[in-house]
Design a protein around this motif. Structure first.
Motif, PDB file in Angstrom:
ATOM      1  N   PHE A   1       0.789  -1.223   0.000  1.00 37.23           N
ATOM      2  CA  PHE A   1       0.000   0.000   0.000  1.00 37.23           C
ATOM      3  C   PHE A   1       0.829   1.284   0.000  1.00 37.23           C
ATOM      4  CE2 PHE A   1      -2.731  -3.345   1.559  1.00 37.23           C
ATOM      5  CZ  PHE A   1      -3.893  -3.131   0.842  1.00 37.23           C
ATOM      6  N   GLY A   2       2.145   1.175   0.168  1.00 36.74           N
ATOM      7  CA  GLY A   2       3.008   2.347   0.107  1.00 36.74           C
ATOM      8  C   GLY A   2       2.832   3.328   1.251  1.00 36.74           C
ATOM      9  N   ILE A   3       2.454   2.801   2.419  1.00 32.69           N
ATOM     10  CA  ILE A   3       2.306   3.652   3.604  1.00 32.69           C
ATOM     11  C   ILE A   3       3.076   3.026   4.761  1.00 32.69           C
ATOM     12  CG2 ILE A   3       0.060   4.615   2.929  1.00 32.69           C
ATOM     13  CD1 ILE A   3      -1.254   2.634   4.908  1.00 32.69           C
ATOM     14  N   THR A   4       3.418   3.844   5.742  1.00 31.65           N
ATOM     15  CA  THR A   4       4.094   3.333   6.939  1.00 31.65           C
ATOM     16  C   THR A   4       3.056   2.857   7.943  1.00 31.65           C
ATOM     17  OG1 THR A   4       4.077   5.461   8.073  1.00 31.65           O
ATOM     18  CG2 THR A   4       5.967   5.012   6.604  1.00 31.65           C
ATOM     19  N   ARG A   5       3.539   2.163   8.966  1.00 30.74           N
ATOM     20  CA  ARG A   5       2.623   1.723  10.030  1.00 30.74           C
ATOM     21  C   ARG A   5       2.010   2.931  10.726  1.00 30.74           C
ATOM     22  NH1 ARG A   5       4.451  -2.570  14.475  1.00 30.74           N
ATOM     23  NH2 ARG A   5       6.283  -1.255  14.421  1.00 30.74           N
ATOM     24  N   ARG A   6       2.782   3.999  10.926  1.00 35.37           N
ATOM     25  CA  ARG A   6       2.249   5.220  11.549  1.00 35.37           C
ATOM     26  C   ARG A   6       1.157   5.838  10.672  1.00 35.37           C
ATOM     27  NH1 ARG A   6       4.894   9.413  15.123  1.00 35.37           N
ATOM     28  NH2 ARG A   6       6.272   7.649  15.406  1.00 35.37           N
ATOM     29  N   GLU A   7       1.408   5.870   9.366  1.00 38.06           N
ATOM     30  CA  GLU A   7       0.383   6.399   8.452  1.00 38.06           C
ATOM     31  C   GLU A   7      -0.877   5.544   8.520  1.00 38.06           C
ATOM     32  OE1 GLU A   7       3.235   8.500   5.070  1.00 38.06           O
ATOM     33  OE2 GLU A   7       2.768   6.351   4.891  1.00 38.06           O
ATOM     34  N   TRP A   8      -0.696   4.217   8.578  1.00 37.74           N
ATOM     35  CA  TRP A   8      -1.834   3.303   8.699  1.00 37.74           C
ATOM     36  C   TRP A   8      -2.642   3.612   9.958  1.00 37.74           C
ATOM     37  CZ3 TRP A   8      -5.712   0.597   7.523  1.00 37.74           C
ATOM     38  CH2 TRP A   8      -6.235  -0.392   8.346  1.00 37.74           C
ATOM     39  N   ARG A   9      -1.946   3.825  11.070  1.00 38.00           N
ATOM     40  CA  ARG A   9      -2.627   4.107  12.331  1.00 38.00           C
ATOM     41  C   ARG A   9      -3.461   5.385  12.212  1.00 38.00           C
ATOM     42  NH1 ARG A   9       0.407   4.617  18.126  1.00 38.00           N
ATOM     43  NH2 ARG A   9       1.591   2.941  17.205  1.00 38.00           N
ATOM     44  N   LEU A  10      -2.893   6.423  11.609  1.00 38.34           N
ATOM     45  CA  LEU A  10      -3.635   7.684  11.473  1.00 38.34           C
ATOM     46  C   LEU A  10      -4.814   7.528  10.523  1.00 38.34           C
ATOM     47  CD1 LEU A  10      -0.778  10.348  11.462  1.00 38.34           C
ATOM     48  CD2 LEU A  10      -2.098   9.442  13.384  1.00 38.34           C
ATOM     49  N   ILE A  11      -4.623   6.790   9.438  1.00 40.73           N
ATOM     50  CA  ILE A  11      -5.728   6.536   8.508  1.00 40.73           C
ATOM     51  C   ILE A  11      -6.864   5.827   9.250  1.00 40.73           C
ATOM     52  CG2 ILE A  11      -6.425   5.095   6.539  1.00 40.73           C
ATOM     53  CD1 ILE A  11      -3.635   5.795   5.306  1.00 40.73           C
ATOM     54  N   ALA A  12      -6.526   4.795  10.020  1.00 43.01           N
ATOM     55  CA  ALA A  12      -7.551   4.028  10.737  1.00 43.01           C
ATOM     56  C   ALA A  12      -8.298   4.899  11.742  1.00 43.01           C
ATOM     57  CB  ALA A  12      -6.916   2.817  11.430  1.00 43.01           C
ATOM     58  N   VAL A  13      -7.573   5.724  12.487  1.00 40.76           N
ATOM     59  CA  VAL A  13      -8.227   6.605  13.464  1.00 40.76           C
ATOM     60  C   VAL A  13      -9.141   7.591  12.750  1.00 40.76           C
ATOM     61  CG1 VAL A  13      -7.832   8.442  15.164  1.00 40.76           C
ATOM     62  CG2 VAL A  13      -6.466   6.348  15.257  1.00 40.76           C
ATOM     63  N   LEU A  14      -8.682   8.155  11.634  1.00 36.65           N
ATOM     64  CA  LEU A  14      -9.519   9.119  10.914  1.00 36.65           C
ATOM     65  C   LEU A  14     -10.769   8.469  10.326  1.00 36.65           C
ATOM     66  CD1 LEU A  14      -6.793  11.311   9.214  1.00 36.65           C
ATOM     67  CD2 LEU A  14      -8.418  12.017  10.994  1.00 36.65           C
ATOM     68  N   VAL A  15     -10.651   7.246   9.842  1.00 37.96           N
ATOM     69  CA  VAL A  15     -11.834   6.544   9.322  1.00 37.96           C
ATOM     70  C   VAL A  15     -12.836   6.322  10.456  1.00 37.96           C
ATOM     71  CG1 VAL A  15     -12.689   4.342   8.417  1.00 37.96           C
ATOM     72  CG2 VAL A  15     -10.737   5.480   7.327  1.00 37.96           C
ATOM     73  N   GLU A  16     -12.340   5.911  11.616  1.00 43.99           N
ATOM     74  CA  GLU A  16     -13.232   5.564  12.716  1.00 43.99           C
ATOM     75  C   GLU A  16     -13.704   6.771  13.531  1.00 43.99           C
ATOM     76  OE1 GLU A  16     -11.607   2.309  14.963  1.00 43.99           O
ATOM     77  OE2 GLU A  16     -11.477   1.042  13.185  1.00 43.99           O
ATOM     78  N   ASP A  17     -12.861   7.829  13.657  1.00 43.86           N
ATOM     79  CA  ASP A  17     -13.187   8.941  14.564  1.00 43.86           C
ATOM     80  C   ASP A  17     -13.151  10.321  13.923  1.00 43.86           C
ATOM     81  OD1 ASP A  17     -13.308   7.060  16.620  1.00 43.86           O
ATOM     82  OD2 ASP A  17     -11.224   7.375  17.200  1.00 43.86           O
ATOM     83  N   GLY A  18     -12.705  10.447  12.683  1.00 42.17           N
ATOM     84  CA  GLY A  18     -12.458  11.758  12.080  1.00 42.17           C
ATOM     85  C   GLY A  18     -13.705  12.459  11.633  1.00 42.17           C
ATOM     86  N   PRO A  19     -13.554  13.694  11.159  1.00 39.99           N
ATOM     87  CA  PRO A  19     -12.340  14.503  11.124  1.00 39.99           C
ATOM     88  C   PRO A  19     -11.948  14.999  12.524  1.00 39.99           C
ATOM     89  CG  PRO A  19     -14.168  15.716  10.136  1.00 39.99           C
ATOM     90  CD  PRO A  19     -14.687  14.368  10.510  1.00 39.99           C
TER      91      PRO A  19
END
Length: 183
Positions: A47-65
């Motif tokens: 996917f061309g992302i880091t684990r940190r980027e994955w974590r932020l993506i997941a949080v934003l999907v579940e809790d964002g913006p």
């Protein structure tokens, strides 16, 4: 009396560590390193992302913006590196920053459709790895582990809130600091 596997808790090596391999948090770190390696390979390789980027993506999907500071807090990351990671995600088109109309100094970070698509493709793969790792335990053990992790998280949060510890001093990173009482 608290007991651990039939032994009094104080007699168990996790409760009374004699070396590095007896430290509970060290063992969790080792588990994360080994168990998390396949997640890192998926994130970076497919996917061309880091684990940190994955974590932020997941949080934003579940809790964002969220504001960047809220995002850092929910992801249990420091604000500075979180801000840099958000900038990388914006450059990749996976999140966007939007100033709040009532106060343009405040900027919401939100997931884009491209970010949501990565989450939709990656989450089932990570969930499968999670199930495979927990496959070493029986159903009752997984339930018990979940309850124990919840209690440990609550204990750690209470401990941190009450701890009278010095603030991190990243300005002097790399220098060995003498313990109080060393002469």
């Amino acid at each position: 009396m608290n007991r651990c596997g039939g032994l009094p808790l104080a007699a168990h090596r996790l409760a009374d560590p004699a070396g590095l391999d007896d430290l509970f948090l060290y063992r969790l770190t080792r588990l994360l390193a080994v168990g998390g390696a396949p997640v890192i390979r998926l994130c970076e390789g497919r996917f061309g992302i880091t684990r940190r980027e994955w974590r932020l993506i997941a949080v934003l999907v579940e809790d964002g913006p969220l504001l960047s500071s809220e995002l850092a807090s929910r992801a249990h990351l420091e604000r500075g590196p979180t801000s840099k990671t958000v900038s990388l995600l914006v450059a990749k088109g996976l999140v966007r920053r939007t100033p709040r109309p009532q106060d343009r100094r405040l900027v919401d970070v939100a997931i884009t459709e491209e970010g949501r698509a990565i989450y939709a493709a990656l989450f089932p793969l990570v969930a499968k790895l999670n199930r495979e790792l927990l496959g070493a335990l029986g159903a009752a053990e997984v339930t018990q582990l979940d309850a124990m992790l919840t209690r440990l998280q609550q204990q750690a949060e209470a401990w941190l809130a009450a701890a009278d510890l010095p603030k991190a001093d990243r300005q002097h990173r790399g220098r060995v600091r003498r313990a109080v009482g060393d002469d």
